[in-house]
Design an enzyme around this catalytic site. Structure first.
Site, PDB file in Angstrom:
ATOM      1  N   TRP A  63      38.569  47.456  34.248  1.00  0.00           N
ATOM      2  CA  TRP A  63      39.952  47.574  33.524  1.00  0.00           C
ATOM      3  C   TRP A  63      39.806  46.985  32.134  1.00  0.00           C
ATOM      4  O   TRP A  63      40.911  46.875  31.273  1.00  0.00           O
ATOM      5  CB  TRP A  63      41.058  46.689  34.415  1.00  0.00           C
ATOM      6  CG  TRP A  63      40.850  45.277  34.216  1.00  0.00           C
ATOM      7  CD1 TRP A  63      39.926  44.516  34.559  1.00  0.00           C
ATOM      8  CD2 TRP A  63      41.832  44.285  33.813  1.00  0.00           C
ATOM      9  NE1 TRP A  63      40.050  42.971  34.685  1.00  0.00           N
ATOM     10  CE2 TRP A  63      41.267  43.040  33.960  1.00  0.00           C
ATOM     11  CE3 TRP A  63      43.099  44.215  33.373  1.00  0.00           C
ATOM     12  CZ2 TRP A  63      41.912  41.829  33.825  1.00  0.00           C
ATOM     13  CZ3 TRP A  63      43.743  43.101  32.809  1.00  0.00           C
ATOM     14  CH2 TRP A  63      43.113  41.737  33.104  1.00  0.00           C
ATOM     15  N   ASP A  64      38.698  46.305  31.672  1.00  0.00           N
ATOM     16  CA  ASP A  64      38.385  45.936  30.545  1.00  0.00           C
ATOM     17  C   ASP A  64      38.650  46.833  29.312  1.00  0.00           C
ATOM     18  O   ASP A  64      39.323  46.311  28.170  1.00  0.00           O
ATOM     19  CB  ASP A  64      36.927  45.415  30.320  1.00  0.00           C
ATOM     20  CG  ASP A  64      36.438  44.424  31.273  1.00  0.00           C
ATOM     21  OD1 ASP A  64      37.031  44.538  32.387  1.00  0.00           O
ATOM     22  OD2 ASP A  64      35.411  44.070  30.952  1.00  0.00           O
ATOM     23  N   LYS A  95      39.631  31.122  36.184  1.00  0.00           N
ATOM     24  CA  LYS A  95      38.985  31.933  35.473  1.00  0.00           C
ATOM     25  C   LYS A  95      39.201  32.447  34.118  1.00  0.00           C
ATOM     26  O   LYS A  95      38.526  32.214  33.030  1.00  0.00           O
ATOM     27  CB  LYS A  95      38.469  32.903  36.250  1.00  0.00           C
ATOM     28  CG  LYS A  95      37.047  33.488  35.921  1.00  0.00           C
ATOM     29  CD  LYS A  95      36.942  34.785  36.685  1.00  0.00           C
ATOM     30  CE  LYS A  95      35.513  35.475  36.522  1.00  0.00           C
ATOM     31  NZ  LYS A  95      35.471  36.579  37.155  1.00  0.00           N
ATOM     32  N   GLU A 112      40.351  35.874  38.816  1.00  0.00           N
ATOM     33  CA  GLU A 112      39.567  35.985  40.183  1.00  0.00           C
ATOM     34  C   GLU A 112      39.247  34.569  40.719  1.00  0.00           C
ATOM     35  O   GLU A 112      38.431  34.775  41.844  1.00  0.00           O
ATOM     36  CB  GLU A 112      38.253  36.841  39.757  1.00  0.00           C
ATOM     37  CG  GLU A 112      38.929  38.364  39.427  1.00  0.00           C
ATOM     38  CD  GLU A 112      37.701  39.166  38.602  1.00  0.00           C
ATOM     39  OE1 GLU A 112      36.752  38.517  38.545  1.00  0.00           O
ATOM     40  OE2 GLU A 112      37.643  40.507  38.828  1.00  0.00           O
TER      41      GLU A 112
END
Lengths: 773, 773
Positions: free
Chosen positions: A362-363, A603, A491
């Protein structure tokens, strides 16, 4: 760690060979042209530590999945970018001794990546036992003009020769397909031999990947020049064996002589030609270029780079490290993806390493799209979108596998099929669907290309909305829709209920889809009717979407005025990162997973990702409160984290915090900040760095269909400037502490806002606006 | 599926060979004696489908962990029970043709497991091309008297011989260590050869496991009898090769002759002897028994089984299938664990298969202990407890790895080290620590052996409590202690907050530990002082434990009067199992993991497990409400699930439901109910079945230091009886619809309660009490 590399505005230079850091420098000095690329490996043999890697876009291997415990729905394979035929190789001997920098002691060593022209060069001196001193100079590039072509120049000068007897050299330029992936799950060799040929002026190796059946052929030839004059009729020894072809020449040079070998390579694949034609095509393309000298081929390549920089450069005055850093990022982004093939996408490591495959995450939509939107032809961003459109059928299958309707795009993919295998990500990190819808919105808003919606976008949006509608559950006692059991962008939380970001982006998807369908119904009634029939979309269904939009549950901490990352987040012990003993960072290398999960530590941007994407829905106070609450708990252990935080910090006026966060991303790989550059570069986060400047310091937004800027200059910088395309306009924005100048090159009249004041910029015009303090 | 096997009160009989179900029958007809065992593989060659398996308790291989994505704290290896040297093997030829039932057509085939005497036998007839008919009869046992000894008898009769020429037979009894595990992670061979010998009357194979370095030796010899008379001086051919030793004989028999080969085997390991002595020890033990005939060795073995049945039998009148089922379970439990070696424990598959290794799970404490407490010498249960005591240091290391204090026992282990590798289980299914503390409580309450607490138990309890105290987190706004990020017994929920069962058992551990320390301080002040010093246990620490007991948070659904399985459970869509389309069951084979997780469906008893363990703290109404709420959502996809539900159903008066749930566990393997008996048997759930009768229908409890019974007879049964030891008393309880009779054999006067009325049972006395309807 002392800086590995010299600071230079356009170059990355390793002065003095540092074998212990060789893998890092190899990653940094990778070359690529969107079609193929390779790490900064040496042309000649090297027996020291090195990660050999040559990669060809879209040529992958479906490596059998490894898991401890199989779960229903896990994909059978993990797609891996393949280490492909090494085509830069030239074995060299000086006297009788093989040139191998692990065995010789090089002096005056320099390895230099020229980012302006896209060339990697080395120079060094060697002295043999007879006291003869050789000066070696190598250069190579992967052509931006002719994507299937690469060239190497290898020059040796006998500088000193005490006995004045000259020296015998051998060159053995080769193609070698006997390569493996270090990250092969079961240590397998991924390739089968197809053909090898070695002739006086042609080396050719063709190979086929197991399972995926890609045929790849490399053809090469070379010419020799002694003190500038081509040598012909040199005796050559032709060597071929399985997946290997070389042609060896032996020559004697005299003191002062310079011998240059120029090797030209063409690489073709069955992605572009019928499998049986791949070898001939390689030879044919090579034949087309073989008469050109290195310098001639290079000139066309350098010109292509000049055109890229013309659009994409960012200049920073007063901070040479930042200048080098941002150009390094822009350089690698352009090496990785050039946008002329909608079957390709942006692998997290590009052509710089094996790790994470060359797969799509998805970056691309969340971090990379804005860069390509602003710095390239709109076709480039459009091809990124078409990539997902073309995978819609696979995304439908993926949703069906999970017992759901509509389309769920994969977390990691090469062909549209999911190939990740941790349940908490594969099955639960479904917010990725939101980013894919958001990219459509973002592309249309930026380019104004509404036709994309009619042709492709609406279908993708409808299927994504369908997915969300089948994935939510209605909680009758509370009268709200919930999304249970997800992993958000952070995450470091798994299987949570009502991740605010996921609920937020899901509801937004439904809302935007309804809006698009509505608009299309007005403007393109026939097209939309066709789509509705094709998708069997009922009024009931869209009414349910409407209901979900109205009654979606968004966890909120009322007393603090912040959104709650997920249900139960406030039950955690709320600590800040500065309370963690430094030796325990990064957490993911020091804490067991359960400890990370039950801690509050984050994160990467999660709630804040939502406030960035949907920034026009939230006021500055809301953004500031959430930033102040969440950022101190954020460990930024994803390379994608600091940029979003930097942008929001800039927006809410925390300029020094914005700059501090920018620094964590700006030279991530150049300074090996995360201690993992040896594996390859963090390509997708490079786009985040670009955003930190353009969206962060530059404050670029699209608001009410208009370009908006709210720029400021970080204290340490004298000034900076960046270029963006916006629709038909090409702009250069220069910012210093006092003012911002916006220049338009050509174009038409442009309405824009700067620091919330509206202006009209005429064609070829310039605006200079003071910056409010 | 039609029943594979005949119903018989003491036997399991396969009539007519069913090669397609061979693996299932092999599992069911496994033999073992706590020290070693093997599946019901044939002695002679068999080229059809079969899972060959011979296992030796405690001999494991640390197979390198397989995971998709490594997480800090994952164990390096997964301990696997090893397929060891096949010592029952006898290659046979009839005429020139190898005896292989995959190649011949057997007639009158019977494979029979005699559970009363622990013997596996086969009989069948074969006719060769010459029309000769052979009757073959094989028998074997693994001695309960001499644990290192096994014996085989192989008999062949030439029944018909049209040409009256006789037949030549060869026997080649062998030891074969060329075996692998089907479940090896990377297909490795786990063994190295040490020695092979083949002599006229000794075959010997010694091998060593890689990495773990266990040496195992098997020695065998055999004798031949023709029509009852021993044959001596038969020419023998000795064959040995790597990990293989055999001695072959060839004989001719005449029509009507019966030739019997009796093979005796001794197996030794370096677990019991110095590595270099293992082979000699095997030969020495063999020498001790080699003069005995099969029948003589068998007599001692059968006597040992008679003693076991004397203590452990359950008789059921009026339901032959139930009778066979319960004896099958009791038989395998006694084959798996005999309790004379505290280094051993109860593997979920015992000696019947490879899957799940031979490792120890919480099954032992939660499900198996009550069976051994009631049916064996107290030493047996005590050794199960000592197993964990001996692993305390490893459990401390395990907690430290997760950044926690005290001791965390592993989820799966062979040596005390964790060897499971799914984070949601390995790191989060910490309730297992509670079961280990509960087993101490349960043992002491049942046996009255308080001295165990002083010597061992208190230390384990204190370290477990320390773990809980470091694992809870205080929620200041709510003023309660919470346990975040756990997996409860219901593994269809992962990483949840405040699993009621986990919070409940944690608080109970602390409470019980404080009680034990308090009691020991009064009665054994010196010992406890020593422990306090050794553990560096402060008053502050125990005060904190007290505080946690007082302020632990227990999620509750007030309006329904039930405990909430975990935070947020009530946000799920609450459905019942009967709403799932039958073709989607079992969920774990049909639904993707995320779907299972976000559903309300429950794998096995979770809240109800707590109500079972801590039954004396909750009234019947509370139990009934929770049972009525949770049982209909429970898919019972763990073999450990139905028993606990059956017991609670019985307790709250849902007798037909109790019986229905009992049926799901009673003949689980005999009827291959879960379609996975081919892998091996569900040994630990067999103890649950036993509990369903004794704790469920029999209503056995320990209340106020006294034995309590609340028996009833299921409608389908005329009557049933079971035997239990309780402290120094040996009781037989007989139940029919109308009354319960409790007989004491010898003993002393016993106070007990039956259906809540108190009685005193004199030595050798009997009570007959009518059952309230």
């Amino acid at each position: 760690m002392k800086p590995l590399l010299e600071v230079h505005p356009w170059k990355v230079v390793e002065s003095g060979f540092q074998p212990e850091h060789n893998r890092i420098v190899e990653s940094i000095t990778s070359l690529g042209n969107g079609y193929m690329g390779m790490r900064g490996n040496f042309e000649e043999a090297y027996s020291g530590d090195s990660l050999q890697g040559t990669y060809i876009a879209g040529v992958y291997y479906p490596d059998r999945t490894v898991v401890g415990w199989w779960k229903v729905g896990y994909p059978e394979y993990y797609a891996k970018v393949l280490n492909a035929v090494n085509f830069i190789g030239i074995d060299v001997t000086l006297g009788q001794k093989e040139l191998d920098l692990h065995q010789w002691q090089p002096r005056d060593f320099k390895r230099c990546l020229d980012m302006q022209e896209g060339e990697l060069s080395r120079r060094f001196r060697l002295t043999d036992e007879a006291g003869r001193s050789f000066f070696i100079e190598t250069k190579r590039f992967v052509s931006m003009e002719h994507r299937q072509v690469a060239a190497v120049s290898y020059s040796i000068t006998l500088e000193e020769d005490p006995a004045q007897e000259g020296a015998t050299l051998t060159f053995s330029p080769y193609l070698d397909g006997n390569v493996v992936n270090e990250d092969a799950n079961y240590g397998e060799d991924f390739w089968l031999a197809v053909a090898e040929r070695s002739e006086a002026d042609l080396q050719l190796v063709a190979m086929e990947t197991k399972k995926s059946g890609f045929v790849v052929a490399a053809a090469s030839t070379f010419r020799l020049y002694l003190n500038g004059t081509e040598l012909s009729n040199i005796p050559r020894q032709c060597i071929s064996r399985t997946r290997y072809a070389a042609t060896e020449v032996m020559l004697k040079i005299q003191p002062g002589d310079t011998l240059v070998l120029e090797k030209t390579i063409a690489v073709t694949t069955s992605r572009d030609y019928p499998a049986e034609a791949v070898s001939d095509k390689a030879a044919e393309i090579l034949a087309r270029h073989k008469s050109k000298r290195y310098s001639e081929l290079f000139a066309g390549h350098a010109k292509a780079w000049a055109a890229i920089w013309q659009e994409a450069d960012i200049r920073i005055e007063g901070d040479p490290e930042a200048q080098q850093g941002i150009r390094f990022n822009i350089f690698h982004l352009n090496q990785t993806y050039t946008g002329d093939d909608p079957r390709l996408n942006i692998g997290p490591k590009g052509f710089t390493g094996e790790k994470y495959g060359g797969s799509t995450y998805w970056d691309t939509e969340a971090y990379c799209l804005p860069f390509y939107l602003s710095t390239s032809d709109p076709e480039v961003a459009r091809n990124l979108l078409l990539y997902r459109y073309n995978h819609l059928e696979k995304a439908r299958e993926n949703a069906a596998k999970l017992g759901l309707k509509g389309a769920l795009y994969p977390m990691v993919t090469m062909t549209g099929e999911e190939c990740h295998n941790e349940w908490e990500i594969t099955f639960e990190e479904i917010h990725r669907n939101g980013a894919i819808a958001y990219a459509i919105f973002n592309y249309v808003r930026y380019t104004g290309d509404k036709d994309y919606l009619r042709q492709y976008g609406a279908e993708v949006l409808a299927e994504i909305s369908r997915f969300w509608a089948s994935r939510v559950s209605f909680q009758p006692r509370k009268g709200v829709y919930m999304i249970l059991g997800v992993t958000g962008p952070n995450e470091y939380e798994n299987n949570v209920n009502n991740n605010w970001y996921t609920n937020r982006i899901a509801a937004w998807c439904l809302e935007y889809t309804l809006e698009v369908l509505d608009e299309l119904s007005r403007d393109h009634a026939e097209d939309i009717q066709e789509l509705i029939v094709e998708l069997n979309l009922s009024a009931e269904e869209t009414m349910q979407w409407e209901d979900i939009v109205q009654r979606m549950y968004f966890p909120t901490v009322e007393e603090l005025g912040v959104f709650e990352q997920q249900d139960g987040f406030m039950d955690k012990e709320l600590l800040t990162v500065d309370q963690i003993p430094p030796e325990e960072l990064p957490l993911n290398q020091n804490w067991s997973w359960d400890r990370i999960l039950r801690s509050c530590f984050i994160k990467q941007a999660d709630v804040l990702q939502g406030l960035f994407f949907l920034g026009d829905r939230y006021d500055l106070e809301t953004k500031r409160r959430n930033f102040d609450f969440y950022e101190p708990m954020t460990v930024h252990e994803s390379s994608l984290s600091p940029c979003v935080h930097s942008i929001i910090a800039a927006e809410v006026g925390c300029r020094s915090k914005a700059y501090e966060l920018y620094l964590r991303t700006a030279r991530l790989d150049l300074d090996n900040y995360n201690n993992d550059t040896d594996d390859g570069l963090h390509i997708t986060s490079m786009a985040g760095t670009w955003m930190s400047i353009v969206y962060g310091f530059g404050g670029l937004r699209i608001e009410d269909d208009r370009l908006a800027l709210r720029p400021f200059a970080p204290e340490n910088w004298e000034s900076y400037s960046f270029r963006v395309r916006f629709r038909s306009h090409r702009l250069e924005i220069q910012v210093n502490a006092a003012e911002v100048a916006v220049k338009q090159k050509g174009g038409s009249s442009l309405n824009l806002s700067i620091h919330d004041r509206h202006f009209t910029l005429p064609p070829d015009g310039e605006l200079k606006i003071p910056i409010p303090s």
